[in-house]
Design an enzyme around this catalytic site. Structure first.
Site, PDB file in Angstrom:
ATOM      1  N   ASN A   7       0.877  -1.171   0.000  1.00  0.00           N
ATOM      2  CA  ASN A   7       0.000   0.000   0.000  1.00  0.00           C
ATOM      3  C   ASN A   7       0.915   1.220   0.000  1.00  0.00           C
ATOM      4  OD1 ASN A   7      -1.749   2.071   0.545  1.00  0.00           O
ATOM      5  ND2 ASN A   7      -2.680   1.119   2.342  1.00  0.00           N
ATOM      6  N   ARG A  91      -2.622  -1.969  -3.392  1.00  0.00           N
ATOM      7  CA  ARG A  91      -3.822  -1.156  -3.161  1.00  0.00           C
ATOM      8  C   ARG A  91      -3.726   0.044  -4.095  1.00  0.00           C
ATOM      9  NH1 ARG A  91      -5.035   3.385   1.102  1.00  0.00           N
ATOM     10  NH2 ARG A  91      -7.246   3.621   0.664  1.00  0.00           N
ATOM     11  N   HIS A 180     -12.942   3.216   0.146  1.00  0.00           N
ATOM     12  CA  HIS A 180     -12.942   2.166   1.180  1.00  0.00           C
ATOM     13  C   HIS A 180     -13.620   0.890   0.669  1.00  0.00           C
ATOM     14  CE1 HIS A 180     -13.009   5.448   4.560  1.00  0.00           C
ATOM     15  NE2 HIS A 180     -11.765   5.069   4.328  1.00  0.00           N
ATOM     16  N   HIS A 208     -17.618   2.083   7.920  1.00  0.00           N
ATOM     17  CA  HIS A 208     -16.150   2.095   8.111  1.00  0.00           C
ATOM     18  C   HIS A 208     -15.822   3.414   8.800  1.00  0.00           C
ATOM     19  CE1 HIS A 208     -11.875   1.278   6.858  1.00  0.00           C
ATOM     20  NE2 HIS A 208     -11.844   2.542   7.226  1.00  0.00           N
ATOM     21  N   ASN A 211     -10.131   7.237  10.667  1.00  0.00           N
ATOM     22  CA  ASN A 211      -9.805   8.642  10.475  1.00  0.00           C
ATOM     23  C   ASN A 211     -10.567   9.181   9.257  1.00  0.00           C
ATOM     24  OD1 ASN A 211      -8.521  10.932  11.293  1.00  0.00           O
ATOM     25  ND2 ASN A 211      -6.805  10.582   9.905  1.00  0.00           N
ATOM     26  N   GLY A 212     -10.554   8.401   8.180  1.00  0.00           N
ATOM     27  CA  GLY A 212     -11.506   8.609   7.075  1.00  0.00           C
ATOM     28  C   GLY A 212     -12.704   7.729   7.373  1.00  0.00           C
ATOM     29  N   ARG A 241     -11.742  15.879   7.724  1.00  0.00           N
ATOM     30  CA  ARG A 241     -12.578  16.269   6.569  1.00  0.00           C
ATOM     31  C   ARG A 241     -13.962  16.673   7.043  1.00  0.00           C
ATOM     32  NH1 ARG A 241     -11.084  10.897   3.954  1.00  0.00           N
ATOM     33  NH2 ARG A 241      -9.025  11.286   3.087  1.00  0.00           N
ATOM     34  N   ARG A 285      -9.846   9.405  20.306  1.00  0.00           N
ATOM     35  CA  ARG A 285      -9.578   9.154  21.735  1.00  0.00           C
ATOM     36  C   ARG A 285      -9.380  10.467  22.481  1.00  0.00           C
ATOM     37  NH1 ARG A 285      -5.496   4.551  19.940  1.00  0.00           N
ATOM     38  NH2 ARG A 285      -5.346   6.123  18.315  1.00  0.00           N
ATOM     39  N   GLU A 385      -8.115  -5.114   4.892  1.00  0.00           N
ATOM     40  CA  GLU A 385      -8.013  -4.813   3.461  1.00  0.00           C
ATOM     41  C   GLU A 385      -6.840  -5.567   2.825  1.00  0.00           C
ATOM     42  OE1 GLU A 385      -8.511  -0.840   5.083  1.00  0.00           O
ATOM     43  OE2 GLU A 385      -9.080  -0.204   3.077  1.00  0.00           O
TER      44      GLU A 385
HETATM   45  P1  AMP Z   1      -8.157   4.126  11.463  1.00  0.00           P
HETATM   46  O1  AMP Z   1      -8.065   5.286  10.496  1.00  0.00           O
HETATM   47  O2  AMP Z   1      -9.106   3.054  11.024  1.00  0.00           O
HETATM   48  O3  AMP Z   1      -6.830   3.593  11.891  1.00  0.00           O
HETATM   49  O4  AMP Z   1      -8.828   4.734  12.802  1.00  0.00           O
HETATM   50  C1  AMP Z   1      -8.221   5.744  13.517  1.00  0.00           C
HETATM   51  C2  AMP Z   1      -9.210   6.309  14.525  1.00  0.00           C
HETATM   52  O5  AMP Z   1      -9.643   5.269  15.412  1.00  0.00           O
HETATM   53  C3  AMP Z   1      -8.624   7.409  15.390  1.00  0.00           C
HETATM   54  O6  AMP Z   1      -9.520   8.523  15.450  1.00  0.00           O
HETATM   55  C4  AMP Z   1      -8.522   6.759  16.744  1.00  0.00           C
HETATM   56  O7  AMP Z   1      -8.673   7.682  17.784  1.00  0.00           O
HETATM   57  C5  AMP Z   1      -9.693   5.803  16.723  1.00  0.00           C
HETATM   58  N1  AMP Z   1      -9.541   4.778  17.761  1.00  0.00           N
HETATM   59  C6  AMP Z   1      -8.628   3.807  17.838  1.00  0.00           C
HETATM   60  N2  AMP Z   1      -8.780   3.119  18.993  1.00  0.00           N
HETATM   61  C7  AMP Z   1      -9.805   3.685  19.661  1.00  0.00           C
HETATM   62  C8  AMP Z   1     -10.462   3.463  20.906  1.00  0.00           C
HETATM   63  N3  AMP Z   1     -10.063   2.483  21.722  1.00  0.00           N
HETATM   64  N4  AMP Z   1     -11.502   4.253  21.238  1.00  0.00           N
HETATM   65  C9  AMP Z   1     -11.893   5.264  20.435  1.00  0.00           C
HETATM   66  N5  AMP Z   1     -11.337   5.523  19.252  1.00  0.00           N
HETATM   67  C10 AMP Z   1     -10.302   4.764  18.856  1.00  0.00           C
END
Ligand code: AMP
Length: 400
Positions: A7, A91, A180, A208, A211-212, A241, A285, A385
């Site tokens: 990726n 990817r 996604h 999904h 972050n996105g 975003r 978080r 993925e």
């Molecule tokens: P990703 O882009 O799928 O890696 O997701 C990232 C997002 O997941 C970030 O905003 C993190 O704060 C959130 N995240 C990861 N672990 C937790 C958790 N235990 N509780 C709340 N949000 C989380």
């Protein structure tokens, strides 16, 4: 069969190396800061231990040489020769209207991918660099491109068209593409597998939330609508975003703040969403923590977040005339039990009843979290993925 999944981003390369017998991950890691100070390869061992290889990684080709070097290294490797790699799966973010499924890379595929650069100017060029680098280093290697947009190519025209002059769709391909797709495809199939049913005749909504973030409506195993659009900017509120926004806001701000198109794009893509609203962070978080401390902006941002996901769930239930399964995935969807609860609260009239006990504390684990009485099965399915890319690559190799 052993498959390397890459990726390639603008300054990073994530990799996973699979033995497809048992779908076992033999090696995984990340090349970071390509072309920048401090570039390195981080190998993530199965034990959780990280081994860092520092070096001057000036471009994607050198980055991939590092990856191949680690795979074949005596101390940290898992193969003795590059011949053991059957194929490389990549990817690729944008496949335009041309790619409705994954494809074995050849000169035609590359030229079609190049035509999509206009649609994803930040993402497709590094994806192509990864493919070129592999061709340079191992000229005979078979490569497969797996597109984020491909799964959504089954959307009907009434779902993917925008209400702008049709000539602009014809001239520039302006329409909803959705992203996604590999994640939505993986978790919807996996949910059906867990439930012991086929995707045919099922109406599934996949959220999904990372972050996105995007939501997809999946009927009979095919995407029929999704919240991201021409770009990943549309739809849900995200880390940075804005998500859905009156276009009037864009033109108004461009005029008032004297913004050019580049600056406006940065404003809505990088400085908006949860970060822009709260001024705290894009990380969920941090926002949860601040809300718990009583920060008003964090509290309202979270309510907005839940409200938007809920609206999409309602809309897609209506679009499909029902919903059998609701799936949460992505960093937030997989981990944030309070978020899942807040989204599902007061959706009981539509048949979504979350079981608080099953939901509470559940992290990164496949599970059904709805009450037995719930009309809709609510599930958590961690996305994968890379595995989906490896599976597509394997299938295409077997078909050859
Ligand atoms: P990703 O882009 O799928 O890696 O997701 C990232 C997002 O997941 C970030 O905003 C993190 O704060 C959130 N995240 C990861 N672990 C937790 C958790 N235990 N509780 C709340 N949000 C989380």
């Amino acid at each position: 069969m052993k498959i390397l999944v890459l990726n390639c981003g603008s300054s990073s390369i994530k990799f996973q190396f699979f033995d497809m017998e048992g779908e076992k991950v033999l090696s995984k890691g990340l090349v970071e800061k390509i072309g920048l100070n401090g570039s390195c390869l981080v190998l993530e061992k199965a034990t959780g231990e990280k081994v860092i290889f520092e070096g001057e990684i000036l471009d994607h080709k050198v980055g991939i040489e590092y990856v191949l070097g680690v795979l074949t290294s005596e101390k940290h490797g898992c193969i003795s020769d590059l011949d053991e790699i059957t194929a490389v799966g990549h990817r690729v973010v944008h496949g335009g209207e041309h790619f409705k499924e994954s494809a074995i890379v050849d000169s035609n595929v590359i030229s079609e991918m190049e035509k999509c650069i206009d649609l994803a100017p930040l993402h497709n060029p590094p994806n192509l660099k990864g493919i070129e680098a592999i061709s340079d280093i191992i000229p005979d290697m078979k490569q497969v491109a797996v597109f984020d947009t491909a799964f959504h190519q089954t959307m009907p025209k009434h779902a993917y068209m925008y209400g702008i002059p049709y000539s602009l769709y014809m001239k520039y391909g302006i329409r909803r593409y959705g992203f996604h797709g590999t994640s939505h495809r993986y978790v919807s199939k996996r949910a059906c597998k867990i439930l012991g049913t086929e995707c045919e005749n099922k109406k599934i909504i996949t959220c999904h939330l990372g972050n996105g973030a995007s939501v997809a409506a999946i009927q009979n195993g095919r995407s029929v609508d999704t919240s991201m659009g021409f770009t990943p900017l549309e739809g849900l509120l995200m880390g940075t975003r804005s998500g859905d926004l009156d276009i009037g806001v864009v033109t108004y701000l461009m005029e008032k703040e004297k913004l050019g198109s580049d600056t406006a794009s940065i404003l809505f893509n990088k400085h908006s969403g949860m970060l822009g609203l709260t001024g705290i962070s894009s990380d969920f978080r941090d926002i949860n923590d601040k809300a718990a401390e009583g920060n008003e902006l964090a509290k309202i941002a979270l309510v907005m977040y839940h409200y938007r996901v809920k609206k999409y769930i309602g809309a897609y239930t209506a679009a499909m005339n029902g919903c059998d399964v609701l799936v949460f995935t992505g960093g937030i969807g997989e981990n944030a039990d309070q978020t899942r609860k807040a989204i599902c609260d007061e959706l009981d009239w539509l048949g979504f009843e979350i079981d608080e006990k099953k939901n509470k504390g559940l992290r990164s684990k496949e599970a059904i979290i709805s009450k037995d009485s719930s009309k809709v099965k609510i599930m958590v399915v961690p996305t994968n993925e890379e595995l989906m890319i490896a599976r597509d690559t394997k299938l295409l190799m077997e078909d050859k």
